[in-house]
Structures are given as C-alpha cells and as structure tokens.
Write an enzyme that holds these catalytic residues in place. Structure first.
Site, short mmCIF file in Angstrom:
data_model
loop_
_atom_site.label_atom_id
_atom_site.label_comp_id
_atom_site.label_asym_id
_atom_site.label_seq_id
_atom_site.Cartn_x
_atom_site.Cartn_y
_atom_site.Cartn_z
N ARG A 243 0.79 -1.22 0.00
CA ARG A 243 0.00 0.00 0.00
C ARG A 243 0.83 1.28 0.00
O ARG A 243 0.64 2.14 -0.84
CB ARG A 243 -0.91 0.03 1.24
CG ARG A 243 -2.16 -0.80 1.14
CD ARG A 243 -3.11 -0.38 2.25
NE ARG A 243 -4.37 -1.15 2.22
CZ ARG A 243 -5.40 -0.89 2.99
NH1 ARG A 243 -5.35 0.10 3.86
NH2 ARG A 243 -6.49 -1.60 2.91
N HIS B 189 -8.02 -3.94 -7.23
CA HIS B 189 -7.69 -3.30 -5.95
C HIS B 189 -8.86 -3.44 -4.99
O HIS B 189 -9.80 -2.65 -5.01
CB HIS B 189 -7.39 -1.82 -6.19
CG HIS B 189 -6.64 -1.17 -5.06
ND1 HIS B 189 -5.34 -1.50 -4.73
CD2 HIS B 189 -6.99 -0.21 -4.17
CE1 HIS B 189 -4.93 -0.77 -3.73
NE2 HIS B 189 -5.92 0.01 -3.36
N TYR C 47 -19.11 12.91 -11.40
CA TYR C 47 -19.14 14.16 -12.15
C TYR C 47 -17.87 14.40 -12.97
O TYR C 47 -17.84 15.30 -13.80
CB TYR C 47 -19.34 15.35 -11.20
CG TYR C 47 -20.64 15.33 -10.47
CD1 TYR C 47 -21.85 15.27 -11.16
CD2 TYR C 47 -20.68 15.37 -9.09
CE1 TYR C 47 -23.06 15.26 -10.47
CE2 TYR C 47 -21.87 15.36 -8.39
CZ TYR C 47 -23.07 15.30 -9.08
OH TYR C 47 -24.26 15.29 -8.42
#
Length: 830
Positions: free
Chosen positions: A40, A86, A130
């Site tokens: 990570r 993921h 968006y």
C-alpha cells in the site's frame, strides 16, 4: 484440557498447535506491517508507483482509455479498478486517481482529467460521477511494451485475472513524479524532479557507471516542484542525494513592488510545494489581526487560471524588510523533508540518487532484454514462414500441381511436406496462399520482408549478446522520451540570504580537543595526525605548562554540541567551534573564558550530542564506583553557569559519562585491572542531583578508570590502555553479565610494567585511536594494530612513554577509513 472437554477427532487435533500469545501477536503484526509497506504505502523503485496507482493505470490500459480515446467517467475507472484489481474502498482509489490528474501535485500528471479535480486551495475533487478521465500521453510510456512479456505477472485478489507486478516504465518515474506515504514504522517523501534532468543523469550513469553523486548532480540540479518556488542553498540537496535523507528549504517566489504614489506591496507569485494557499492567506490575516505581524493594511488573492498572485498591501510607514522577513519566517518558507525510501526487491531501503538510478537501470535492462527475446521469437517465427513461402514461389508450378492433384487439404499438406520438407506452420500458410501472391510483385515484397526480418533478427541477437548494445537501446529510448516530454525547470535556486552567523563562518570538520588539569583547552584538526604503528612515542600535541598535565582528549565535529562534565558533578554545554583552534605545539587557552569553572574543578568526561531522544539516558560513574542514570532530556536546557549532573559524596569525583538507550549493559573498569559488566536496568533511572547506587566493589587502593556500554550482540572489543603505554583488545563477549556491585573479573594484569589502567574504550577494528600522554605527546594508531587477546593478559606496547610521563587519555575516531600510511615503521615484539 479439563476432563469434561470432549475429545477432538485425531485429524482435528493434529492441526492444533500451542502458541504463545505474544509470539503470535508479534508475527501477526510483522505480517501486517510488511503487507502495508509492500502492498500500500511505499512505491517500487522500478516504476515509482504504489500498487493503487499501478492498478489504476493498468485498468485504464486494459479498458483502452488511452490518451487518444475519449474521456471516461471516473466512477467507471474506479469501479473497474476495484472490481478487478484493488480490493479496497472506492474513495481511496478515487483519491489516487484525482491526485494523478492534479498539475499542482504531480510534476508530470499521469491522468488527463476533465472536471473539478481539486485546487491548490485545498478544495476536494468533485464526486467521481461528475468527473471524467483518461490516461495522459506520458503515462502510456510507463505501460509501453507491457504486452511483450517485459514484466512478471501475478494473480489478482480473486485469481480471475493477471496483473503486472511492476510496469515497464520507459522513464525513471520515482524521481520524476516523486512519492509520499506513511507505512508502519516508516515513511517516504520523495520530491519530484525535472524529467530532462533525470534522464540526462541516467544517460550519464549509462556512459559512466562509476559516476559519483556529484557527477550526477551536474545534471540533476535539485527537486523541480510543480508549483515552482525556490530552493534555498545547495548543501541540503547534496546531502539528500548522497544519503537519501535531507531537509530542503523551499521559499515562495515574490517581489517587492515599490510605487511612487501609495504604499509598497509584496506580490507573491509561486508557493512552496504542498502549501494550501487559502489556509496560508487566512493565517496571515489572523496574524495581522492579532498584531503579531504589523505593517499590512490589505491582503488580496488575485489568483486565476494563469497562476498564483497574492497581493500584500503595506501601510505607508511600514518597514518592508521587517514585514517580508516575518512572512518568510512563518508562511512563505517551508521545509521539505526528503526520505528517499522505496521498495527494492520487496524490501524498503533508503537510497541515494545514484542507487535510485542504478536500480531503475537494472529494471530497464531486464525489460529491454525480455522485450528483445519476445520480439526475436516472433521474428524467427515470421522468418520461418517467409522461408517456406519463398521456397513455394521458387517451385510455384510444382506446388500448384501437388495441391491440384490432392484430394483434400490434408493430403495436399502431406504431399508438400514429403516433397519439400516443409514444417506444419509453413505448409499451413502455403495452402492458404492466394494465386495473386504468385505474381512477381508479390514475390518481391516477400523477399524484401524476409530481408528486413533477417536484419531485425541480427539486431536483436546483437542486443541480447552485447551489454553495451542493450544500454545503447535504453539510452536511445530515454532520449526519445526526453525529446517528447521535456520542459523548462520551474523551481529555481537562491542563495541563503539570511543573516550570517558565526557558525556559518566555521568550516565543518573533525577536530581533536585537548584539556589539561589546569583547564587549558584547545582544538586541532584530526587531519593533522597521521596513523602510526603502535609502539611509537607520537608527536608533540601541546606545550604543557610546568606543573600541569593532560587530563582529557576527545574527538568532535566543529558544529557539535558538547556536554562537559566535571569532577565535581557539574555539567556545561558549548559548541565545539567555541573552543579556540590552535597549533599542535600551543598550550591552549584557559577554559574559564568558556565555562564558569570553580577552583579545582576540571573536565573529566565529555558527551558529544545535539538534542537527545526521549528514550535515552546518561549513565555516570564516580571514582569510588557509584553509578547514576538520568533521563537525557533533563540536560536539554543548561545554563551558561552549568547545572548539577549528580550529587557526589565528600571526596568522590565524577569519572565517566555514557549515553544509553535503556537496553544496554554497563561495563566499569578499575585502575587495578578489574572489570564488571551488568544490565543498566539494575540502576534505576532518577533525576539529577541524586547520588546513585553502588556499581562496583573496590579493593583497597583501587578506583574506577572508566566505563563503556555494550549490547548482547556487540561485536566490538574492549580496549584497555595502561599508564605505561601498554594495552590490549578483548572481545566484549568475554565479559559475562553479572549483578552490579561485585568485584568483577580480571581484565588486564597491572603492576610495575604496565602501571594502572588509565582508559577503556569499546572499539571496532576499523576505528582509529587518539592517545595522549600527560606531558603532551599525541599519536594516532589503528585499533586493529593492537592485538586482540583474552582477559587477564599483559597486553602489548601501544605508546612509548619516556621518563615520568604516562598515558593520560584515549579517544576513538569511529570507523576511520584506515587508508593512512604509517608515519613510522617501528615494530616491537613484547
């Protein structure tokens, strides 16, 4: 197991293990930590990416969302990445995607975003439904040739798909775009750089594998932040590139605009990297309202899409330099802490600039080699097919007849193989050939293609067989990337224009400090003393005043802080450069000018330190064997007149002080050759002004000579030196740990030949020693030149002392380079 517990089936019982809870917790935490570190938080040195960024880019590549495709909803990209590669939250994936699209976060954004992806004011990106995104052209360079077996692959989290372990990375992305992250117990913070400079440095390393960090810095001037601004000075950058760690000061770009009418104003046009503009302006306004910054009458943010512009209007009578310095001190300058930590073969390592580029080059060599092998196999297959077609063209009439006479395709293939020894692949192509390919023009095209394929095969074999050719390909491809994406440097360098202090005028160097009983003190460069063979008498190290004698010699750096402990239990603090530098033959200056010493008070121990860590201690031992242990932070603030370090009994004196971490052993040596080793935890940590506890029992006429610290796995030796110049090294492991306040073990035989023990040190073979006699003779020798023997031995001649002279003190130069040639060739057999 209780009697009412049902018996377990044997196949279940065989799988049950008895495990200590603390062992299981330790291993599980280590597994968790390594999972966070490798899976990570830390980037890979090869492609400069963390797993989430690598998976996002590969998911976009797999879905065809390249720079030439239309933008795709970010939610679509996040969903593909999360569903296939993921298995973490969508918010973390979208955060990573958004950052790769921010031109104020990445020097070369890897994602071409459309919509609101946040701002330098700290505004968050719009919701993923968006915004839209696609790969930036430079991101495709990271994935170039990924389908040509250039990297290793692994199964995704549910074993449905394969994902790349690393991307081919056609440029050194770790340095170009930098990285930051916090893992378990470690963090990384790598600044971005100019792509052209990094590629030039990589090419330099290809052409000159022995290039130094300084050579590479001829190309990589320093970090190049996306927000521009200025780096103050070059020294911190050099340290960061050489060691992998450093603290770089970054200052805003501004100018003072002087106006004939009206007040002056300060125009800020560039901010340090990762500065929240809106928050900074708010804090400046708060400081003005609180009165901590005076002289500002108005503060405006006139920034737009073309860049940053912050206007600070000054009052009519404001002092411009004062306001400017106040803004610089608190708001317009930040420190970027460089920690060049990355994964190398799955392990986190702090890397220098050269090591980073070296690991990247090793990766590219592997990529280009595997790509060449893949392409070579393809070209050889193609050449094989073309050879068959050319043979068929040479015997076109016979081939046509054989095919016409055959009952079906299988019979035609068998007849052709029997007649011309075609392979299965060749004959498959031949029977599928169209009659139009038998024209002379088609035949010429096949011959031309065959020649091109053969030339390519020869080139690929050359690349695979010659390392220099392989490197030339890497160099050529790097320069192509540079030509395509290089741009001008945004971050500039400025000299440090702050007030010059005395410390800035003092060269940073290692010195030897000499102190006498009558408190004369001086410093001399270590470089003045060459290593000699043991048994010599050294050279003059000081003109000792009659009736005076040397009491202490130690090594320090001119910029180090020193804690000077005296025989009366006081401690003083001073900078090494405050001690006057004088010649070898000079007597020195009175320490009264530096330290507020009382009559009869002399320095007996020196601790070389800056700010102590919270978990460190100072262990102190007196001549009569009392030991005191105090938290080191108690000595952070020391008055110019000194403070009390330990309370001493009447007639007792402080002899030695060592820094410990709470887990070490203390080894105390006496003048009559005894030594005792015990765990420091047997000495309870107390505050200053305490007497301490008994550390060693002393027989009549004996006294403590010194103290060292040791650990269980310590591979150093205990160096013992006596008054008459004899000494020996004995492995610290030979001194067994026992309870404090015992007589200990025999360390060295004392007597008429050796005299009493005058100094003990823990040394490694590569260390050098500075030895000084009471009359001022000084010599430097290698620790390895002193024999390593067992306890209870006589030792060998270390330093020749004449007449009534004797060895006064010894100090260590840790891990000296040991390259000095001896200035004497005296060898003595004892």
């Amino acid at each position: 197991m209780s009697s009412d517990t049902p018996d377990l089936p044997s196949e279940v019982a065989d799988r049950v293990r008895n495990v200590r809870v603390e062992d299981e917790m330790e291993q599980s935490y280590i597994d968790y930590a390594m999972s966070v570190i490798a899976g990570r938080a830390l980037p890979d040195v090869r492609d400069g990416l963390k797993p989430v960024h690598r998976r996002i880019l590969y998911a976009m590549h797999r879905a065809g969302i390249t720079s030439g495709a239309s933008h795709r909803k970010s939610s679509n990209i996040v969903g593909d990445t999360m569903g296939d590669f993921h298995p973490h939250g969508d918010s973390s994936i979208y955060d990573a995607l958004a950052r790769m699209a921010q031109d104020f976060s990445m020097r070369y954004p890897l994602v071409d975003g459309q919509g609101n992806f946040g701002s330098v004011d700290g505004d968050p990106p719009a919701a993923m439904r968006y915004t839209e995104a696609r790969m930036a052209p430079i991101a495709e360079e990271l994935l170039a040739d990924i389908d040509m077996d250039t990297v290793d692959w692994k199964s995704n989290y549910d074993d449905r798909l394969q994902e790349p372990e690393v991307l081919p990375s056609a440029f050194p992305n770790l340095l170009v775009n930098g990285s930051s992250g916090i893992a378990v117990g470690m963090s990384t913070n790598i600044p971005p750089h100019n792509l052209g400079e990094v590629i030039d440095a990589t090419v330099e390393l290809i052409e000159n594998p022995d290039a130094t960090v300084e050579d590479l810095m001829e190309h990589v001037k320093g970090p190049d932040f996306p927000t521009g601004a200025n780096i103050v000075g070059h020294n911190a950058v050099h340290a960061a590139y050489k060691t992998g760690r450093g603290r770089i000061r970054v200052r805003a770009e501004y100018e003072v605009e002087e106006r004939e009418k009206g007040s002056d104003r300060i125009i800020i046009t560039e901010l340090p990297f990762q500065t929240n503009k809106a928050r900074m302006i708010e804090k400046i306004a708060d400081s003005v309202n609180e009165g901590s910054i005076e002289g500002i009458r108005d503060l405006r943010d006139e920034s737009d899409r073309d860049g940053i512009r912050i206007v600070v209007e000054l009052k009519q009578n404001a002092m411009v330099e004062v306001v400017k310095n106040q803004l610089l001190e608190s708001y317009l300058e930040k420190t970027f802490g460089v920690i060049n930590l990355a994964l190398v073969d799955g392990e986190p390592k702090v890397l220098s600039l050269k090591e980073t580029l070296r690991h990247y080059l090793d990766h590219r060599k592997d990529v280009v080699r595997r790509r060449s092998q893949y392409e070579l196999a393809e070209k050889e297959d193609r050449a094989h097919i073309l050879e068959g077609r050319l043979t068929a063209l040479e015997h076109a009439d016979d081939v046509v007849d054989i095919i016409q006479d055959a009952e079906d395709r299988d019979e035609a293939k068998a007849d052709l193989k029997a007649e011309y020894e075609f392979s299965d692949e060749q004959v498959d192509h031949i029977v599928r050939m169209q009659l139009g390919s038998l024209t002379s023009m088609e035949a010429a095209e096949i011959e031309s293609e065959y020649e091109d394929v053969q030339a390519r095969i020869e080139r690929l074999e050359t690349i695979l067989g010659d390392e220099s050719e392989l490197l030339s390909v890497i160099k050529e491809e790097l320069l192509e990337v540079k030509d395509e994406y290089d741009d001008d440097r945004r971050t500039s360098f400025i000299e440090d224009t702050d007030e010059v202090t005395r410390e800035d005028l003092i060269a940073e160097e290692d010195v030897v400090v000499v102190v006498t009983e009558q408190d004369y003190v001086k410093r001399m460069p270590v470089s003045q003393f060459d290593a000699q063979n043991r048994g010599g008498k050294g050279i003059i190290g000081g003109d000792i005043k009659e009736g005076d004698r040397v009491s202490k010699v130690f090594r320090a750096n001119t910029h180090d802080y020193l804690l000077c402990f005296t025989n009366q239990g006081q401690v003083y603090r001073l900078k090494t450069y405050e001690i006057p530098e004088m010649s070898r033959t000079a007597r020195g200056k009175s320490a009264i000018n530096l330290l507020d010493l009382d009559d009869g008070e002399e320095i007996t121990a020196v601790v070389n330190t800056d700010d102590f860590e919270d978990d460190e201690y100072l262990a102190m031992v007196t001549r009569e064997g009392m030991v005191n242990r105090t938290v080191a932070s108690d000595f952070d603030n020391i008055l110019s007149t000194g403070i009390i370090a330990a309370r001493l009994e009447d007639g007792d004196e402080l002899v030695d002080v060592k820094v410990t971490d709470g887990t070490t052993d203390l080894l105390i040596a006496t003048r009559n050759g005894m030594a005792i080793r015990f765990d420091e935890s047997e000495v309870t940590a107390t505050g200053r002004r305490t007497k301490g506890v008994n550390g060693v029992k002393l027989r009549d006429g004996d006294a403590v000579a010194g103290m060292v610290t040791a650990t269980d796995d310590d591979d150093r030796s205990l160096l013992t030196v006596t008054e008459h110049g004899y000494g020996k090294r004995t492995p610290l492991t030979e001194y067994g740990t026992q309870s404090r306040y015992g007589y200990g073990l025999t360390d060295i035989k004392t007597g008429d030949r050796n005299g009493g023990v005058t100094s003990v040190k823990a040394v490694a073979p590569d260390d050098h020693l500075i030895i000084m006699s009471e009359d001022g003779q000084i010599m430097r020798i290698r620790a390895a030149d002193i024999s390593e023997v067992g306890r209870n031995t006589m030792g060998v001649k270390v330093m020749e002392v004449e007449g009534d002279d004797s060895v006064a003190t010894v100090d260590v130069i840790p891990e000296a380079n040991g390259t000095d040639e001896p200035t004497e060739t005296v060898e003595r057999e004892e």
